[in-house]
Design an enzyme around this catalytic site. Structure first.
Site, PDB file in Angstrom:
ATOM      1  N   ASN A 211      88.984  22.659  14.261  1.00  0.00           N
ATOM      2  CA  ASN A 211      87.918  22.780  13.271  1.00  0.00           C
ATOM      3  C   ASN A 211      88.540  23.012  11.898  1.00  0.00           C
ATOM      4  O   ASN A 211      89.065  24.088  11.622  1.00  0.00           O
ATOM      5  CB  ASN A 211      86.994  23.940  13.649  1.00  0.00           C
ATOM      6  CG  ASN A 211      85.825  24.116  12.700  1.00  0.00           C
ATOM      7  OD1 ASN A 211      85.774  23.507  11.637  1.00  0.00           O
ATOM      8  ND2 ASN A 211      84.881  24.956  13.076  1.00  0.00           N
TER       9      ASN A 211
ATOM     10  N   CYS B  61      81.474  24.920   6.631  1.00  0.00           N
ATOM     11  CA  CYS B  61      81.713  23.671   7.365  1.00  0.00           C
ATOM     12  C   CYS B  61      80.765  22.546   6.967  1.00  0.00           C
ATOM     13  O   CYS B  61      81.052  21.376   7.223  1.00  0.00           O
ATOM     14  CB  CYS B  61      81.610  23.914   8.871  1.00  0.00           C
ATOM     15  SG  CYS B  61      82.787  25.138   9.496  1.00  0.00           S
TER      16      CYS B  61
ATOM     17  N   HIS C 280      80.282  17.183  12.611  1.00  0.00           N
ATOM     18  CA  HIS C 280      81.255  18.245  12.349  1.00  0.00           C
ATOM     19  C   HIS C 280      82.034  18.521  13.630  1.00  0.00           C
ATOM     20  O   HIS C 280      81.468  18.661  14.707  1.00  0.00           O
ATOM     21  CB  HIS C 280      80.528  19.505  11.881  1.00  0.00           C
ATOM     22  CG  HIS C 280      81.393  20.717  11.795  1.00  0.00           C
ATOM     23  ND1 HIS C 280      82.638  20.706  11.197  1.00  0.00           N
ATOM     24  CD2 HIS C 280      81.200  21.997  12.240  1.00  0.00           C
ATOM     25  CE1 HIS C 280      83.167  21.914  11.272  1.00  0.00           C
ATOM     26  NE2 HIS C 280      82.317  22.712  11.904  1.00  0.00           N
TER      27      HIS C 280
END
EC number: 2.3.1.180
Length: 362
Positions: free
Chosen positions: A281, A113, A251
């Site tokens: 996500n 990520c 994020h």
């Protein structure tokens, strides 16, 4: 000696059309829209009918058009991904092929990520060396490929998508000003797909399934700590305070992580751009997709100071301070799009859901 910078001159995104809602998930998981929204902030996520490189290519074409340059101007391509089409060759070369670029350095980068933040710093440093003029930095993921659709904790979180920026060499002090990246390797096992690669039994009968380790509470604590310390470092190194930040692009992992990060950093939550409710996500793609939408929606203005922060498997973490240039308008637009999808998200996932449930029932 000339000091070079790497200005963000183009931005683009690609979201597959098939939407998987919380209500869709409740048809095959013990969950509900209310349960997911209150714990994660997520309402929908996208499921791709194409490969990761296809998502990356569309995002790249949009970014190129908005930068006002052609694909042939690109001499560096970095694709941040942990869900590539193939192990060998990399998918950066596929993006290069799709864009018909004759010669460019092209490689993938896997920091999960945090990948886009790592890629942005890497691309910036290479441009600052004077060896490159224009770079494509892409975050692209097809995480739906990995998901155990019988495991609620992870099935509700992830989605597919891609985001991209063009970096262009300039002598103006814009673009990434400071960055801090790192990895908390002691916690690498709490967020992992451990049996994908040479550690798996290649000839096992059940080689179409991989465990997805996810220890939510521990991830939450380490995410806030990692991103928070990195953000504090880049601000201190730049001689700036939290009040100097105009926009935060975090994020998009969990709304609670974003809120806690802002609170602990003393940054007003209203400065954080949030789109997790729409896409979930998307790993390395969350930051560039959010950055693209922040520009499109007018949240980013000329000369703004932008704080990027991310955290991912590894456990990687990173933050970057970006000084936006004077242009927030696209020079041109691209009509690039994915091929049409004639299936719903549930139809795309039907076989995977059945196989995951069958394995769980054994």
């Amino acid at each position: 000696m000339t000091n070079y910078y790497a200005e963000i001159t183009g931005w683009g995104k690609c979201l597959p059309p098939a939407v998987l809602s919380n209500d869709d998930l409740s048809t095959f998981l013990d969950t509900s829209d209310e349960w997911i929204r209150t714990r994660t902030g997520i309402e929908n996520r996208r499921i791709s009918h194409v490969n990761t490189s296809d998502l990356a290519t569309v995002a790249a074409k949009q970014a190129l058009a908005r930068a006002g340059i052609t694909a042939q101007d690109i001499d560096l391509i970095i694709v941040a991904t942990c869900s590539p089409d193939s192990l060998i060759p990399n998918i950066a070369s596929m993006v290069q092929k799709n864009l018909e670029i004759e010669a460019a350095a092209a490689f993938d980068l896997n920091a999960a990520c945090t990948g886009f933040v790592y890629g942005l710093e890497t691309g910036t440093r290479l441009i600052q060396s004077g060896a490159y003029r224009h770079a494509l930095i892409i975050g692209a993921e097809r995480l739906s490929f990995y998901i155990d659709w019988a495991m609620r904790d992870t099935a509700v979180l992830f989605g597919d998508g891609a985001g991209a920026v063009v970096l262009s060499r300039t002598e103006e002090a814009v673009g990434l000003q400071n960055a801090k990246s790192g990895c908390d390797a002691q916690g690498r096992d709490i967020l992992s797909v451990p049996k994908f690669g040479t550690s798996m039994d290649r000839f096992a009968a059940d080689n179409g399934y991989w465990d997805f380790n996810f220890v939510g509470k521990e991830i939450f604590k380490r995410a806030v700590k990692g991103m928070g310390s990195a953000a504090a470092h880049v601000l201190a190194h730049a001689g700036m305070s939290k009040d100097d930040i105009n926009v935060v692009i975090p994020h998009q992992a969990n709304i609670r992580i974003i809120q806690t990060l802002c609170d602990l950093s003393g940054i007003d939550q209203s400065k954080a751009f949030v789109n997790i409710q729409k896409y979930g996500n998307t790993s390395a793609a969350t930051v560039p997709i959010a950055l693209c939408e922040a520009v499109e929606q007018g949240h980013i203005k000329a000369g703004d100071n932008i704080l990027l922060a991310a955290f991912g498997a590894g456990l990687t973490w990173g933050a970057g301070l970006v000084k936006w240039g004077q242009r927030v308008e696209a020079i041109s637009e691209s009509d690039a799009a994915l091929p049409e999808c004639d299936k719903s998200a549930l139809e795309l996932l039907k076989n995977a859901i059945e196989l995951c449930n069958a394995r769980r029932d054994k």
